[in-house]
Design a protein around this motif. Structure first.
Motif, PDB file in Angstrom:
ATOM      1  N   VAL A 110       0.833  -1.199   0.000  1.00 38.03           N
ATOM      2  CA  VAL A 110       0.000   0.000   0.000  1.00 38.03           C
ATOM      3  C   VAL A 110       0.871   1.253   0.000  1.00 38.03           C
ATOM      4  O   VAL A 110       0.636   2.195  -0.765  1.00 38.03           O
ATOM      5  CB  VAL A 110      -0.949   0.004   1.216  1.00 38.03           C
ATOM      6  CG1 VAL A 110      -1.628   1.369   1.360  1.00 38.03           C
ATOM      7  CG2 VAL A 110      -2.004  -1.091   1.070  1.00 38.03           C
ATOM      8  N   GLY A 111       1.894   1.262   0.844  1.00 36.84           N
ATOM      9  CA  GLY A 111       2.784   2.415   0.904  1.00 36.84           C
ATOM     10  C   GLY A 111       3.531   2.649  -0.397  1.00 36.84           C
ATOM     11  O   GLY A 111       3.677   3.795  -0.853  1.00 36.84           O
ATOM     12  N   VAL A 112       3.986   1.569  -1.010  1.00 37.66           N
ATOM     13  CA  VAL A 112       4.697   1.668  -2.288  1.00 37.66           C
ATOM     14  C   VAL A 112       3.785   2.254  -3.363  1.00 37.66           C
ATOM     15  O   VAL A 112       4.193   3.111  -4.150  1.00 37.66           O
ATOM     16  CB  VAL A 112       5.213   0.276  -2.724  1.00 37.66           C
ATOM     17  CG1 VAL A 112       5.602   0.274  -4.192  1.00 37.66           C
ATOM     18  CG2 VAL A 112       6.417  -0.131  -1.870  1.00 37.66           C
ATOM     19  N   MET A 113       2.543   1.806  -3.389  1.00 35.97           N
ATOM     20  CA  MET A 113       1.603   2.319  -4.388  1.00 35.97           C
ATOM     21  C   MET A 113       1.320   3.803  -4.182  1.00 35.97           C
ATOM     22  O   MET A 113       1.222   4.575  -5.147  1.00 35.97           O
ATOM     23  CB  MET A 113       0.298   1.514  -4.340  1.00 35.97           C
ATOM     24  CG  MET A 113       0.409   0.125  -4.928  1.00 35.97           C
ATOM     25  SD  MET A 113      -1.195  -0.728  -4.987  1.00 35.97           S
ATOM     26  CE  MET A 113      -2.090   0.283  -6.157  1.00 35.97           C
ATOM     27  N   SER A 161       6.875  -0.711  -7.639  1.00 29.33           N
ATOM     28  CA  SER A 161       7.900  -0.311  -6.677  1.00 29.33           C
ATOM     29  C   SER A 161       8.937   0.603  -7.320  1.00 29.33           C
ATOM     30  O   SER A 161       9.367   1.602  -6.726  1.00 29.33           O
ATOM     31  CB  SER A 161       8.583  -1.553  -6.087  1.00 29.33           C
ATOM     32  OG  SER A 161       9.510  -1.194  -5.081  1.00 29.33           O
ATOM     33  N   MET A 162       9.335   0.286  -8.542  1.00 30.76           N
ATOM     34  CA  MET A 162      10.328   1.104  -9.243  1.00 30.76           C
ATOM     35  C   MET A 162       9.786   2.495  -9.568  1.00 30.76           C
ATOM     36  O   MET A 162      10.535   3.469  -9.618  1.00 30.76           O
ATOM     37  CB  MET A 162      10.752   0.408 -10.534  1.00 30.76           C
ATOM     38  CG  MET A 162      11.523  -0.893 -10.315  1.00 30.76           C
ATOM     39  SD  MET A 162      13.077  -0.640  -9.428  1.00 30.76           S
ATOM     40  CE  MET A 162      14.019   0.239 -10.678  1.00 30.76           C
ATOM     41  N   MET A 163       8.489   2.609  -9.775  1.00 31.49           N
ATOM     42  CA  MET A 163       7.886   3.912 -10.058  1.00 31.49           C
ATOM     43  C   MET A 163       8.085   4.895  -8.902  1.00 31.49           C
ATOM     44  O   MET A 163       8.110   6.106  -9.107  1.00 31.49           O
ATOM     45  CB  MET A 163       6.382   3.756 -10.315  1.00 31.49           C
ATOM     46  CG  MET A 163       6.016   3.060 -11.599  1.00 31.49           C
ATOM     47  SD  MET A 163       4.205   2.894 -11.701  1.00 31.49           S
ATOM     48  CE  MET A 163       4.045   1.831 -13.127  1.00 31.49           C
ATOM     49  N   LYS A 171      14.331  -1.352  -1.190  1.00 33.02           N
ATOM     50  CA  LYS A 171      15.141  -2.370  -0.500  1.00 33.02           C
ATOM     51  C   LYS A 171      14.331  -3.078   0.580  1.00 33.02           C
ATOM     52  O   LYS A 171      14.349  -4.307   0.698  1.00 33.02           O
ATOM     53  CB  LYS A 171      16.370  -1.709   0.121  1.00 33.02           C
ATOM     54  CG  LYS A 171      17.393  -1.231  -0.907  1.00 33.02           C
ATOM     55  CD  LYS A 171      18.352  -0.241  -0.291  1.00 33.02           C
ATOM     56  CE  LYS A 171      19.167   0.472  -1.375  1.00 33.02           C
ATOM     57  NZ  LYS A 171      19.976   1.571  -0.834  1.00 33.02           N
ATOM     58  N   ILE A 172      13.609  -2.295   1.383  1.00 31.55           N
ATOM     59  CA  ILE A 172      12.799  -2.888   2.446  1.00 31.55           C
ATOM     60  C   ILE A 172      11.677  -3.728   1.835  1.00 31.55           C
ATOM     61  O   ILE A 172      11.326  -4.800   2.336  1.00 31.55           O
ATOM     62  CB  ILE A 172      12.225  -1.796   3.360  1.00 31.55           C
ATOM     63  CG1 ILE A 172      13.372  -1.067   4.071  1.00 31.55           C
ATOM     64  CG2 ILE A 172      11.269  -2.395   4.397  1.00 31.55           C
ATOM     65  CD1 ILE A 172      12.946   0.151   4.855  1.00 31.55           C
ATOM     66  N   ASN A 173      11.129  -3.251   0.738  1.00 34.23           N
ATOM     67  CA  ASN A 173      10.082  -3.991   0.043  1.00 34.23           C
ATOM     68  C   ASN A 173      10.603  -5.335  -0.449  1.00 34.23           C
ATOM     69  O   ASN A 173       9.891  -6.346  -0.435  1.00 34.23           O
ATOM     70  CB  ASN A 173       9.564  -3.162  -1.137  1.00 34.23           C
ATOM     71  CG  ASN A 173       8.271  -3.707  -1.708  1.00 34.23           C
ATOM     72  OD1 ASN A 173       7.446  -4.266  -0.990  1.00 34.23           O
ATOM     73  ND2 ASN A 173       8.086  -3.559  -3.003  1.00 34.23           N
ATOM     74  N   THR A 222      -7.966  -4.231  -2.024  1.00 37.46           N
ATOM     75  CA  THR A 222      -7.542  -4.794  -3.313  1.00 37.46           C
ATOM     76  C   THR A 222      -6.163  -5.427  -3.203  1.00 37.46           C
ATOM     77  O   THR A 222      -5.922  -6.511  -3.742  1.00 37.46           O
ATOM     78  CB  THR A 222      -7.524  -3.701  -4.391  1.00 37.46           C
ATOM     79  OG1 THR A 222      -8.808  -3.072  -4.451  1.00 37.46           O
ATOM     80  CG2 THR A 222      -7.192  -4.293  -5.756  1.00 37.46           C
ATOM     81  N   VAL A 223      -5.248  -4.759  -2.517  1.00 38.55           N
ATOM     82  CA  VAL A 223      -3.917  -5.324  -2.301  1.00 38.55           C
ATOM     83  C   VAL A 223      -4.031  -6.648  -1.576  1.00 38.55           C
ATOM     84  O   VAL A 223      -3.387  -7.642  -1.938  1.00 38.55           O
ATOM     85  CB  VAL A 223      -3.024  -4.346  -1.506  1.00 38.55           C
ATOM     86  CG1 VAL A 223      -1.768  -5.057  -0.999  1.00 38.55           C
ATOM     87  CG2 VAL A 223      -2.642  -3.152  -2.362  1.00 38.55           C
ATOM     88  N   ARG A 224      -4.859  -6.702  -0.562  1.00 35.46           N
ATOM     89  CA  ARG A 224      -5.038  -7.932   0.209  1.00 35.46           C
ATOM     90  C   ARG A 224      -5.558  -9.052  -0.684  1.00 35.46           C
ATOM     91  O   ARG A 224      -5.129 -10.204  -0.574  1.00 35.46           O
ATOM     92  CB  ARG A 224      -6.000  -7.672   1.367  1.00 35.46           C
ATOM     93  CG  ARG A 224      -6.004  -8.759   2.433  1.00 35.46           C
ATOM     94  CD  ARG A 224      -6.901  -8.381   3.601  1.00 35.46           C
ATOM     95  NE  ARG A 224      -6.515  -7.103   4.165  1.00 35.46           N
ATOM     96  CZ  ARG A 224      -7.313  -6.030   4.216  1.00 35.46           C
ATOM     97  NH1 ARG A 224      -8.531  -6.101   3.714  1.00 35.46           N
ATOM     98  NH2 ARG A 224      -6.894  -4.914   4.757  1.00 35.46           N
TER      99      ARG A 224
END
Length: 239
Positions: A110-113, A161-163, A171-173, A222-224
């Motif tokens: 969620v945070g990455v998005m 994630s790259m976006m 890295k943490i991801n 949705t992520v879940r």
């Protein structure tokens, strides 16, 4: 440069702690050369063997590097070996559980998005659609195509994630992804084998739509759904 002196208990670990403290305080920065073993031993009040062993460990962890004829330097940049200690630490934590890993993965995704939404380019969002289309094709090939579906699944999330253009978060991801690899694979496998591949694709399609519209209203749910489908959880718990 002044390092904290150490006592005789767990000398090697305390040397590591002292060097780490110097890095955290920015007294040692990426690319800096360390004092010699003799100088460090004198500064820390320990034997050269303890210094040597501490340096070996930090080299193994990817924190330091030894350059022949030059000396020992603080590494510049991230290396994969840095991930290992964190992964082992979590694996060996007896309080850890399946639910904890799933919550970690959901929080990271969620945070990455959220960050990716603020930074992605039109070219990147088009690339995400290409991956999504490939996932649909791979799913249509049937339950025996698990490896390719899982690969497309990973590429989809990696692209998001790259976006975000944030190497620390990436890295943490990666740690979270490594820890949940088996769980995520089994979820994908079970959904395909039980004829729910369309649901898996629909969840990822919804993630794509969220990225395009930047509507975060049901993002967590949705992520879940992309990783934590009940059928997948049940299959894993029964193993």
């Amino acid at each position: 440069m002044q390092f904290k002196k150490v006592n005789s208990e767990s000398v090697v670990q305390l040397v590591i702690n002292s060097l780490t403290d110097a890095m955290l305080a920015r007294e040692l920065r990426p690319g800096d050369k360390l004092p010699t073993e003799t100088e460090l031993a004198e500064s820390l009040g320990v034997g050269r063997n303890s210094i040597r062993e501490a340096i070996k460990i930090l080299v193994y962890l990817g924190v330091l590097e030894i350059r022949r004829a030059e000396g020992t330097f603080v590494c510049e940049g991230f290396t994969e070996s840095m991930i290992d200690p964190m992964i082992y630490g979590i694996i060996l934590d007896t309080s850890d559980s399946y639910e904890n890993l799933m919550e970690l993965r959901e929080m990271m995704e969620v945070g990455v998005m959220q960050i990716a939404m603020e930074k992605y380019t039109e070219e990147e969002i088009k690339g995400l659609k290409v991956i999504l289309d490939r996932m649909e094709r791979e799913i249509s090939k049937g339950p025996e195509n698990v490896e390719e579906v899982f690969k497309a699944d990973n590429e989809f999330h990696n692209a998001i994630s790259m976006m975000g253009e944030n190497p620390l978060i990436d890295k943490i991801n990666r740690v979270a992804k490594t820890l949940t690899h088996a769980i995520r694979f089994n979820t994908v496998k079970t959904m395909l084998e039980t004829g729910r591949g369309d649901e898996l694709f629909a969840a990822h399609q919804r993630l794509y739509q969220i990225m395009v519209t930047k509507d975060q209203s049901d993002m967590s749910t949705t992520v879940r759904n992309t990783y934590f489908a009940k059928v997948g959880i049940k299959a894993i718990e029964e193993q």
